[in-house]
Design an enzyme around this catalytic site. Structure first.
Site, mmCIF file in Angstrom:
data_model
loop_
_atom_site.group_PDB
_atom_site.id
_atom_site.type_symbol
_atom_site.label_atom_id
_atom_site.label_comp_id
_atom_site.label_asym_id
_atom_site.label_seq_id
_atom_site.Cartn_x
_atom_site.Cartn_y
_atom_site.Cartn_z
ATOM 1 C CG HIS A 187 -1.963 1.028 1.231
ATOM 2 N ND1 HIS A 187 -3.064 0.986 0.402
ATOM 3 C CD2 HIS A 187 -2.083 2.160 1.954
ATOM 4 C CE1 HIS A 187 -3.815 2.041 0.632
ATOM 5 N NE2 HIS A 187 -3.251 2.782 1.563
ATOM 6 C CG HIS A 192 -10.601 4.110 2.579
ATOM 7 N ND1 HIS A 192 -11.228 4.412 3.748
ATOM 8 C CD2 HIS A 192 -9.278 4.103 2.863
ATOM 9 C CE1 HIS A 192 -10.328 4.592 4.694
ATOM 10 N NE2 HIS A 192 -9.147 4.406 4.189
#
Lengths: 749, 80, 231
Positions: free
Chosen positions: A50, A96
């Site tokens: 990430h 998200h």
């Protein structure tokens, strides 16, 4: 130096934190000793997929990132383009997905909060948000819960901030059932000279933490959740999802913009994934400096927090500022005025080292740049997935029984209009404040959102505008990731063009499965290649973006979903165009021409239950020529309406033009195709436009100049959409199908 | 440190949409015995020792509840 | 004339009100919630937004801001005050207007265009002929107006119900036309004196012709005309 990790236990903790053995070895090599607990946490998060993009970084180098409008390309919190007269627009899209799959309201809300912080970190006032959502089908209660929660969360957060949510897209497909996608895009406006960097510089300068207190919430949240696949234990991870406080964020926006306006800061960064570790190390490495941070100075939300917890907490609504000591008093006064906490937690040093201490004791000490930049870069293996042969060899024209008679096609038109993938999105956008700031020129429901450029109530208003759209058809990308990604680009551009904007730059959010699986990585690589080729052909750069991997559940990846967020510029926003038919007697044109291309179409899925075949072909040259025709015609003031053909084909496009304008149309198609194909084919590069009868000839001239195929297919008028020999429906029938469909699906009907 | 629990509920006759929705949902889940759901607010207050209940009531009347639409009930918490 | 627009922490429509006033040729300035000097303004606007996050209750904290004591004094002296959306909620919490605003009946935030019928023009902020229809958007989660029966009777009897939600043709639907479930379809009310006006719809959003229709202008021009007469 606190030595709190026995050399024999360190490798085990490293594995638990997600570091691969070779990555752990590299940490030891950098440090020249066994890492401390805090160091291991910091490296493991910064080197997670990430934060480090370790699997995607090489492929992303294919993207063109420069262009005439670009003021800031990838590498900062958001990209920035110039939109004329010294105005600049910062924008970015971010995922998200994983937090939202666990807790949809807070996951989506904090997604909006995070992307908006990226925007005002650049010095821009957030002016609009969009979102791109994917769920499983709504016949499943869990999917309805996720969808309703995500929409409420996006609204709950954005509405409170006073940033309008002006557009977006949503698809429902079984492929997203175990892993929904929540991609949020935000745009901000500033004067070019206000462009700010998230940089720490000037040894002796102070590091100021602004905003919320720091708790254990979200420890390893976004960064670890987003770096692994989901399994049945996902629900147990609920406590690690952060809770958003939009009120605090609203105060942060106002305070930070005031701090920048007053020139009180050297640099500003936001605390997102991997919290303080990420923002501080990135700011330090950009400035080539070191930082010395004392965790005992950080206002804590909970008792007995450990240094590593302070360093990796993902508590929301926090910003990190660097400033010269002389400005501290003035800066803290601004924070206090806005009711915000601000605390000096450390200083900038000239050592290049990131030192973390707990009071007098050092708990971490490493070269700052190694956190942000020394993550290993992988060259993942690639294999063309075997399923592609199976789906691409399928011929959807002969592979299913297509209907013939007119009666049946009426029903299919209505069924398509009622499909959750096509029907009215009113239920969604009614929950979003889409008007605050008074610059929303075209309300949601059209092709692209159109915004006037202006500093409402504070400064200058202009005649300029921007058109914004986000698009991606995941089915096409599943059937052919190269072409599918190009279509995502082409459709986003087409939407912007239909509204009157000239495509200027894109942001992207690349949602894929596990990149360590060669078949998944191949689809990723192909999608990047497709997107890059489309960008180059159009001369439109990628200025920001986000990669979200590990979107899988129970071992099966989602459709490859490279969402494109396109921004187009307009010199005169009053020239914008909308989808609605405007007046009886107007001439309806189809620019481009229909082929029998129903592979991957909504029709094929809805009427035959099949997701197979090749997606529609895309000819980038033709696409550009069709778009150029529309832009030239809008500029010449010829077009009364413009609407592109996408899911559901020409029939759906015409129906939407009719409903938006409350006018019927009399249409004759002479395309020599079977009725189902002429109505529902999803051939690209087609746009339905209308002109007055007087202007029709002028439009023909422009189309001929650009050498694009076109046909005059009918006239606007009456209270029916009548497509000769193919379908005939009243406006009321169309509306009855299209308008309440989402509510009906949510009612479980 | 003294502790109080405060329960804020809608006054009788004020429509409570979240309560009504929860009521319908429970019935639809098969809990036929449910005849009414009222949803209110629960507040935990920590104050200095010796703070009177009257003073807490004043806080409720002024800020924590809206007397136009809400009732409140105060319960001192006995320390174990 | 000069509008003073109050900024509470969490207000988010203050810039829209200033822009709308300026589009109409008036002056407008901001008033910080901590200030206590509101002289120099002819009319006070409490704008929309989420003051103090709308935590506890909408408007519950904002009413105690230092500026509100001045606003209340200003209103008691007959000064014109308008509360839009969150501003209306603050006026109700401050008891400058009766009643309260509950959560929308459908439990969802609603941002949509509505049709409003002008019921009375005794309010200083509304001089349009009764029966006039206005297209003004709403944008709220708590706009469901409620008051006790006696208060409702008083509002009706005194002509204090300034705006009601209605259907596109001006009629009122049997089950109510208020998208939020408001009692008696009430969208906006004024005090007995007519100088304090609270409404859930956002007139400032429909003033600038560059972004759409201009039905909201009448709110700002009404008070301007009124003040011009007085002077």
């Amino acid at each position: 130096m606190r030595e709190d990790l026995a050399p024999e236990l360190a490798p085990q903790l490293a594995v638990e934190l997600g570091l691969k053995p070779a990555e752990y070895d590299k940490v030891v090599e950098i440090l020249g000793r066994t890492p401390t607990v805090t160091e291991l946490y910091m490296y493991s998060l910064m080197w997670s997929e990430h934060c480090s993009y370790k699997h995607s970084r090489k492929a992303l180098r294919m993207f063109p990132t420069e262009g005439e409008h670009v003021l800031q390309g990838p590498g900062e919190n958001a990209g920035v383009i110039g939109v004329g007269d010294g105005w600049a627009l910062a924008f970015k899209m971010e995922s998200h997905n994983h937090p939202s799959a666990i807790e949809p309201y807070q996951g989506a809300a904090t997604g909006v909060g995070g992307i908006i912080r990226d925007i005002f970190t650049m010095g821009a006032r957030p002016i609009a948000s969009l979102n791109s959502l994917r769920f499983g089908t709504l016949d499943k209660p869990r999917q309805r819960y996720l969808f309703e929660g995500a929409v409420a969360g996006i609204g709950g957060y954005g509405n409170c901030l006073g940033v309008p949510t002006v557009g977006g897209e949503v698809y429902f497909d079984e492929a997203y059932e175990g892993n929904c996608l929540i991609n949020a895009m935000s745009l901000g406006l500033m004067r070019e000279e206000k462009l700010t960097s998230a940089v720490a510089s000037g040894p002796g300068n102070l590091v100021l933490l602004i905003g919320s207190t720091t708790g254990r919430d979200g420890i390893g949240g976004a960064s670890t959740l987003a770096s692994q696949e989901f399994d049945e234990k996902a629900e147990d991870k609920r406590p690690s999802v952060q809770v958003g406080d939009p009120f605090e964020e609203k105060l942060l926006i106002e305070a930070c913009l005031e701090l920048l306006e007053e020139g009180l800061l050297v640099g500003l960064g936001d605390l997102g994934a991997a919290g303080l570790t990420s923002s501080a190390s990135e700011m330090a490495s950009r400035g080539g400096v070191g930082l010395d941070i004392d965790v005992t100075k950080i206002p804590a939300r909970e008792e007995a927090m450990k240094p590593f917890e302070f360093m990796v907490s993902e508590s929301q609504e926090r910003m990190l500022a660097v400033l010269v000591p002389e400005n501290l008093e003035a800066a803290q006064a601004v924070c206090t005025k806005w009711g915000l906490r601000s605390t000096v937690i450390g200083t900038v040093t000239d050592t290049g080292r990131f030192v973390v201490r707990e009071g007098d004791e050092i708990v971490a000490d490493m070269p700052a740049a190694t956190l942000a930049h020394d993550a290993p870069i992988y060259d993942p293996a690639m294999t063309r997935p075997a399923y592609l042969d199976e789906v691409q060899v399928f011929d959807p024209i002969t592979g299913v029984d297509h209907p013939g008679c007119e009666y049946v096609l009426d029903d299919i038109v209505l069924a398509l209009l009622a499909s959750p993938n096509i029907c009215s999105r009113r239920w969604i956008w009614q929950q979003y404040d889409h008007q605050v700031m008074l610059n929303t020129v075209v309300l949601p429901g059209g092709d692209a959102a159109v915004l006037r450029i202006g500093d409402t109530g504070r400064g200058e208003m202009t005649e300029r505008g921007v058109a914004v759209s986000s698009d991606c058809n995941g089915r096409y990308c599943y059937l052919d990731p190269y072409v599918g990604a190009q279509i995502a680009f082409a459709e986003a551009a087409r939407n912007v063009v239909c509204s009157g904007g000239t495509p200027a730059a894109i942001t992207d959010c690349l949602n894929f499965g596990n990149p360590e699986k060669p078949e998944v990585f191949w689809t990723f690589y192909e999608a990047i290649r497709g997107l890059s080729d489309a960008c180059r052909a159009f001369g439109v750069p990628v200025i920001s973006g986000n990669v979200s991997f590990y979107n899988e559940s129970f071992g099966s990846p989602i459709y490859p979903t490279p969402t494109v967020g396109m921004v187009g510029v307009m010199e005169d926003v009053s020239k914008h165009c909308t989808v609605a038919f405007k007046a009886e007697g107007d001439v309806v044109f189809l620019l481009g021409e229909t082929e029998n291309e129903i592979g991957g179409s909504e029709y094929l899925k809805l009427a035959h239950g099949v997701v197979s075949g090749k997606p529609p072909a895309l000819d980038l040259e033709l696409e550009q020529a069709v778009q150029a025709t529309v832009l030239a015609a809008i500029d010449a003031g010829l077009l009364r309406s413009a609407h592109d053909c996408s899911e559901g084909g020409l029939a759906v496009t015409l129906a939407e033009c009719c409903m938006a304008g409350d006018l019927g149309a009399d249409i004759h198609l002479d395309d020599d195709l079977p009725a189902y194909a002429s109505l529902f084919s999803e051939t690209q590069s087609r746009i339905v436009v209308t002109t007055t009868p007087e202007d029709a000839e002028k439009l023909v001239e422009i189309a001929l100049e650009r050498e694009i195929p076109y046909s005059i297919i009918g006239t606007v008028g009456g209270a029916r959409l009548d497509i000769a020999n193919r379908a005939s429906l009243t406006l009321e029938q169309l509306r009855e199908a299209w308008e309440p469909a989402l509510e009906r699906a949510l009612a479980g009907a | 440190m003294a502790r109080f629990q405060i329960f804020v509920t809608y006054k009788k006759g004020i429509f409570d949409p979240p309560g009504a929705t929860a009521e319908r949902a429970l019935v639809s889940l098969g809990y036929d015995e449910v005849s009414s759901v009222k949803i209110g607010k629960f507040i935990q207050l920590e104050v200095a020792d010796g703070t009177s209940e009257e003073r807490v009531a004043e806080m409720c009347g002024k800020l924590l509840a809206n007397p136009v639409i809400e009732d409140f009930r105060i319960e001192p918490v006995e320390e174990a | 004339m000069r509008f003073g627009v109050v900024i509470f922490p969490g207000s988010n429509c203050e810039q829209d009100v200033v822009h709308a006033a300026e589009v109409l040729g008036h002056e407008a300035g901001y008033i910080w919630h901590g200030d206590t000097d509101i002289s120099g303004f002819d009319a006070i606007v409490l704008p929309g937004g989420f003051s103090y996050g709308d935590y506890i209750r909408c408007g519950a904290v904002a009413r105690f801001s230092p500026v509100m004591a001045e606003v209340i004094r200003f209103a008691e002296r007959g000064g014109p005050v308008i509360g839009i959306c969150n501003g209306f909620q603050i006026l109700a919490e401050a008891h400058l207007l009766p009643g309260a605003l509950l959560r929308n009946r459908g439990l969802k935030f609603i941002c949509t265009q509505t049709t409003l019928r002008v019921e009375e023009n005794s309010c200083q902020w509304m001089d349009a002929t009764p029966g006039t229809l206005l297209r003004i958007p709403i944008n709220h989660n708590e706009g469901n107006y409620i008051c006790d029966p006696e208060t409702l009777e008083r509002l009706q009897g005194n002509g204090q119900i300034v705006l009601r939600y209605c259907e596109a043709d001006g009629s009122r639907a049997e089950g109510g036309s208020a998208p939020n479930g408001a009692l008696d379809d009430i969208a906006g009310i004024c005090n007995e004196r007519g100088n304090v006006f609270g409404l859930m719809p956002h007139p400032e959003r429909v003033v600038d012709p560059a972004v759409g229709i201009t039905d909201g202008a009448v709110v700002f021009t009404s008070i301007a005309r009124r003040l011009a007469e007085v002077v």
